[in-house]
Design a protein around this motif. Structure first.
Motif, PDB file in Angstrom:
ATOM      1  N   MET A  96       0.824  -1.197   0.000  1.00  0.00           N
ATOM      2  CA  MET A  96       0.000   0.000   0.000  1.00  0.00           C
ATOM      3  C   MET A  96       0.862   1.253   0.000  1.00  0.00           C
ATOM      4  N   GLU A  97       1.913   1.254   0.810  1.00  0.00           N
ATOM      5  CA  GLU A  97       2.796   2.424   0.859  1.00  0.00           C
ATOM      6  C   GLU A  97       3.499   2.646  -0.478  1.00  0.00           C
ATOM      7  N   ALA A  98       3.877   1.552  -1.128  1.00  0.00           N
ATOM      8  CA  ALA A  98       4.516   1.686  -2.444  1.00  0.00           C
ATOM      9  C   ALA A  98       3.532   2.240  -3.469  1.00  0.00           C
ATOM     10  N   LEU A  99       2.275   1.789  -3.401  1.00  0.00           N
ATOM     11  CA  LEU A  99       1.260   2.289  -4.332  1.00  0.00           C
ATOM     12  C   LEU A  99       0.983   3.766  -4.081  1.00  0.00           C
ATOM     13  N   GLY A 100       0.959   4.174  -2.803  1.00  0.00           N
ATOM     14  CA  GLY A 100       0.763   5.583  -2.485  1.00  0.00           C
ATOM     15  C   GLY A 100       1.889   6.448  -3.007  1.00  0.00           C
ATOM     16  N   GLU A 101       3.111   5.982  -2.844  1.00  0.00           N
ATOM     17  CA  GLU A 101       4.262   6.733  -3.359  1.00  0.00           C
ATOM     18  C   GLU A 101       4.195   6.847  -4.879  1.00  0.00           C
ATOM     19  N   GLU A 102       3.774   5.790  -5.548  1.00  0.00           N
ATOM     20  CA  GLU A 102       3.769   5.767  -7.002  1.00  0.00           C
ATOM     21  C   GLU A 102       2.656   6.621  -7.587  1.00  0.00           C
ATOM     22  N   THR A 103       1.497   6.648  -6.929  1.00  0.00           N
ATOM     23  CA  THR A 103       0.346   7.367  -7.482  1.00  0.00           C
ATOM     24  C   THR A 103       0.151   8.751  -6.885  1.00  0.00           C
ATOM     25  N   GLY A 104       0.611   8.955  -5.636  1.00  0.00           N
ATOM     26  CA  GLY A 104       0.403  10.234  -4.968  1.00  0.00           C
ATOM     27  C   GLY A 104      -0.938  10.356  -4.274  1.00  0.00           C
ATOM     28  N   PHE A 105      -1.658   9.220  -4.106  1.00  0.00           N
ATOM     29  CA  PHE A 105      -2.982   9.273  -3.487  1.00  0.00           C
ATOM     30  C   PHE A 105      -3.036   8.403  -2.228  1.00  0.00           C
ATOM     31  N   GLU A 106      -4.031   8.691  -1.392  1.00  0.00           N
ATOM     32  CA  GLU A 106      -4.254   7.872  -0.205  1.00  0.00           C
ATOM     33  C   GLU A 106      -4.697   6.476  -0.637  1.00  0.00           C
ATOM     34  N   VAL A 107      -4.202   5.470   0.064  1.00  0.00           N
ATOM     35  CA  VAL A 107      -4.527   4.081  -0.233  1.00  0.00           C
ATOM     36  C   VAL A 107      -5.225   3.479   0.983  1.00  0.00           C
ATOM     37  N   GLY A 108      -6.291   2.731   0.729  1.00  0.00           N
ATOM     38  CA  GLY A 108      -7.003   2.060   1.806  1.00  0.00           C
ATOM     39  C   GLY A 108      -7.219   0.597   1.485  1.00  0.00           C
ATOM     40  N   LEU A 109      -7.388  -0.204   2.534  1.00  0.00           N
ATOM     41  CA  LEU A 109      -7.710  -1.615   2.375  1.00  0.00           C
ATOM     42  C   LEU A 109      -8.985  -1.879   3.155  1.00  0.00           C
ATOM     43  N   MET A 110     -10.053  -2.204   2.456  1.00  0.00           N
ATOM     44  CA  MET A 110     -11.363  -2.401   3.064  1.00  0.00           C
ATOM     45  C   MET A 110     -11.695  -3.885   3.089  1.00  0.00           C
ATOM     46  N   GLY A 111     -12.171  -4.367   4.227  1.00  0.00           N
ATOM     47  CA  GLY A 111     -12.594  -5.749   4.351  1.00  0.00           C
ATOM     48  C   GLY A 111     -14.073  -5.833   4.668  1.00  0.00           C
ATOM     49  N   GLN A 112     -14.645  -6.997   4.406  1.00  0.00           N
ATOM     50  CA  GLN A 112     -16.032  -7.247   4.790  1.00  0.00           C
ATOM     51  C   GLN A 112     -16.036  -8.202   5.959  1.00  0.00           C
ATOM     52  N   ILE A 113     -16.608  -7.781   7.087  1.00  0.00           N
ATOM     53  CA  ILE A 113     -16.727  -8.607   8.273  1.00  0.00           C
ATOM     54  C   ILE A 113     -18.190  -8.677   8.648  1.00  0.00           C
ATOM     55  N   ASP A 114     -18.768  -9.841   8.424  1.00  0.00           N
ATOM     56  CA  ASP A 114     -20.201 -10.038   8.649  1.00  0.00           C
ATOM     57  C   ASP A 114     -20.974  -9.050   7.781  1.00  0.00           C
ATOM     58  N   HIS A 115     -21.791  -8.205   8.378  1.00  0.00           N
ATOM     59  CA  HIS A 115     -22.609  -7.268   7.604  1.00  0.00           C
ATOM     60  C   HIS A 115     -22.056  -5.852   7.671  1.00  0.00           C
ATOM     61  N   GLU A 116     -20.725  -5.742   7.802  1.00  0.00           N
ATOM     62  CA  GLU A 116     -20.097  -4.428   7.826  1.00  0.00           C
ATOM     63  C   GLU A 116     -18.875  -4.396   6.915  1.00  0.00           C
ATOM     64  N   LEU A 117     -18.580  -3.210   6.415  1.00  0.00           N
ATOM     65  CA  LEU A 117     -17.339  -2.957   5.707  1.00  0.00           C
ATOM     66  C   LEU A 117     -16.405  -2.239   6.681  1.00  0.00           C
ATOM     67  N   VAL A 118     -15.193  -2.735   6.836  1.00  0.00           N
ATOM     68  CA  VAL A 118     -14.273  -2.236   7.861  1.00  0.00           C
ATOM     69  C   VAL A 118     -12.964  -1.838   7.202  1.00  0.00           C
ATOM     70  N   LEU A 119     -12.473  -0.641   7.517  1.00  0.00           N
ATOM     71  CA  LEU A 119     -11.189  -0.196   7.008  1.00  0.00           C
ATOM     72  C   LEU A 119     -10.086  -0.902   7.798  1.00  0.00           C
ATOM     73  N   LEU A 120      -9.346  -1.792   7.122  1.00  0.00           N
ATOM     74  CA  LEU A 120      -8.329  -2.611   7.776  1.00  0.00           C
ATOM     75  C   LEU A 120      -6.971  -1.930   7.835  1.00  0.00           C
ATOM     76  N   ALA A 121      -6.668  -1.123   6.825  1.00  0.00           N
ATOM     77  CA  ALA A 121      -5.364  -0.452   6.772  1.00  0.00           C
ATOM     78  C   ALA A 121      -5.504   0.793   5.908  1.00  0.00           C
ATOM     79  N   SER A 122      -4.632   1.756   6.155  1.00  0.00           N
ATOM     80  CA  SER A 122      -4.675   3.006   5.410  1.00  0.00           C
ATOM     81  C   SER A 122      -3.282   3.597   5.345  1.00  0.00           C
ATOM     82  N   ALA A 123      -2.951   4.154   4.192  1.00  0.00           N
ATOM     83  CA  ALA A 123      -1.665   4.837   4.002  1.00  0.00           C
ATOM     84  C   ALA A 123      -1.959   6.219   3.454  1.00  0.00           C
TER      85      ALA A 123
END
Length: 392
Positions: free
Chosen positions: A191-218
């Motif tokens: 994620m950090e490499a993708l952020g450096e390459e694109t210049g944008f915030e990167v997030g990783l979203m997971g689905q846990i049961d009936h919710e969407l949860v932000l698992l990581a962010s750069a």
């Protein structure tokens, strides 16, 4: 028929048993005969009648504050916020002489004190008083009321103060968080490499049961903008989370559609089905910015902190439902801002286990620039599936 002699009455036992029933906490306010504010904490406030509008409370007859209130013909009932336990203890304490020092309030239309931080307040005229043992039962005819702050009220239970946490809104402890958290840990360098390459915030979203949860962010590099808070949650209801649904079988799609916040007519159901097909065709998901997003962000933050009220949850669901035309547009207008593009992260069986995201793209991004970003996003998401999810 039993001739057994009744056991002696035990006041402490009575209080202990009755303490198993939780009550709300209100500050009853009025003006004394000198026009100064007075207030008394009670847990015996209740709604009585809709036609006519009546409420009631039961003050102790030997209360000194109640004695000062008995000349008043009007009262205000302030529903205390769960964050105001200190204020509650202040007014309940006999040791505090100036209970209003530093307390923020404003006058009602009749000049009575309304707490600035009250969850709700009800003003009315005393209708009648009925003797009720060591208490009075005071009926009040409602004249004015409002609920200015959508937050949790203070509760009293078994001698302590607390807050209400709706079970349906709280992440259950039995949910399996190990796999998503392990994925987030392994995904961070990608994620950090993708952020450096694109210049944008990167997030990783997971689905846990009936919710969407932000698992990581750069955070986006070379900016002062903070990344999204880890653990932020959103209800996994249509139209949100289409990336997690697009490749499921019909039963999975139907289960997602069945959780729609509002009833789906044939046209909306077909529109959502078509948008899932666009996700499959593109291999990624698009969400356009909306005027609803600031309110969604605010309520999602409250949900993530277990501070969202049931009314706030209904409001959040309604705002998400209003985004139906912002997800997966057939074409992206040049004057629209893209809030999020997401690519699927798949496990070894091809199942979508997370969504890798680029956030807050600039207004007027060209088709060529968007295509380049999508290629980089999809490539990184594929690598995550190959590397980060691979068994150790």
């Amino acid at each position: 028929m039993s001739d057994a002699t009744p056991a002696p009455w035990d006041d402490k036992h009575f209080r202990r048993v009755m303490g198993h029933y939780p009550t709300g906490v209100v500050l009853v306010t009025a003006l004394d005969q000198q026009g100064e504010p007075i207030g008394m904490v009670v847990g015996s406030f209740t709604s009585v009648s809709l036609e006519p509008p009546l409420v009631a409370y039961m003050p102790m007859k030997n209360s000194g504050t109640y004695a000062r209130m008995q000349h008043a013909d009007r009262l205000v009932f302030n529903v205390i916020s769960a964050d105001d336990t200190d204020l509650c203890r202040r007014f309940a304490s006999r040791a505090v002489t100036d209970k209003w020092a530093g307390v923020a309030w404003h006058p009602s239309r009749n000049g009575l004190p309304i707490l600035d931080g009250a969850v709700a307040w009800i003003e009315g005229r005393i209708d009648r008083v009925i003797d009720a043992g060591d208490h009075d039962l005071v009926f009040v005819s409602v004249e004015d009321l409002d609920a200015p702050h959508d937050t949790m009220p203070l509760l009293f239970f078994q001698g302590g103060y607390g807050r209400f946490s709706p079970r349906s809104l709280v992440m259950r402890p039995g949910q399996d968080l190990f796999a998503p958290l392990r994925l987030a840990e392994r995904a961070r360098p990608y994620m950090e490499a993708l952020g450096e390459e694109t210049g944008f915030e990167v997030g990783l979203m997971g689905q846990i049961d009936h919710e969407l949860v932000l698992l990581a962010s750069a955070a986006a590099p070379d900016t002062d903008t903070l990344p999204q808070l880890l653990g932020n949650r959103l209800p996994f209801v249509p139209p949100s989370g289409q990336l997690f649904v697009a490749w499921r079988d019909q039963a999975g799609v139907d289960d997602w559609l069945a959780r729609a916040p509002t009833p789906l007519d044939d046209a909306l159901r077909q529109s959502l089905t078509d948008s899932l097909a666009r996700v499959r065709d593109r291999g990624y998901s698009v969400l356009l910015e909306s005027a609803h997003h600031p309110a969604i962000d605010r309520d999602a933050a409250a949900l993530s902190q277990d501070r969202l009220t049931p009314a706030g949850h209904r409001r959040l669901l309604g705002a998400i439902a209003a985004l139906a035309d912002r997800y997966e547009p057939a074409t992206i207008p040049a004057d629209e801002r893209i809030r999020v593009i997401s690519a699927p992260v798949r496990d070894g069986a091809g199942r979508v286990v997370a969504a890798l995201q680029l956030r807050s793209l600039p207004l007027g991004i060209t088709d060529a620039a968007l295509a380049t970003l999508v290629d980089k996003l999809k490539f990184t998401a594929q690598r995550l599936g190959e590397k980060a999810i691979a068994p150790e």
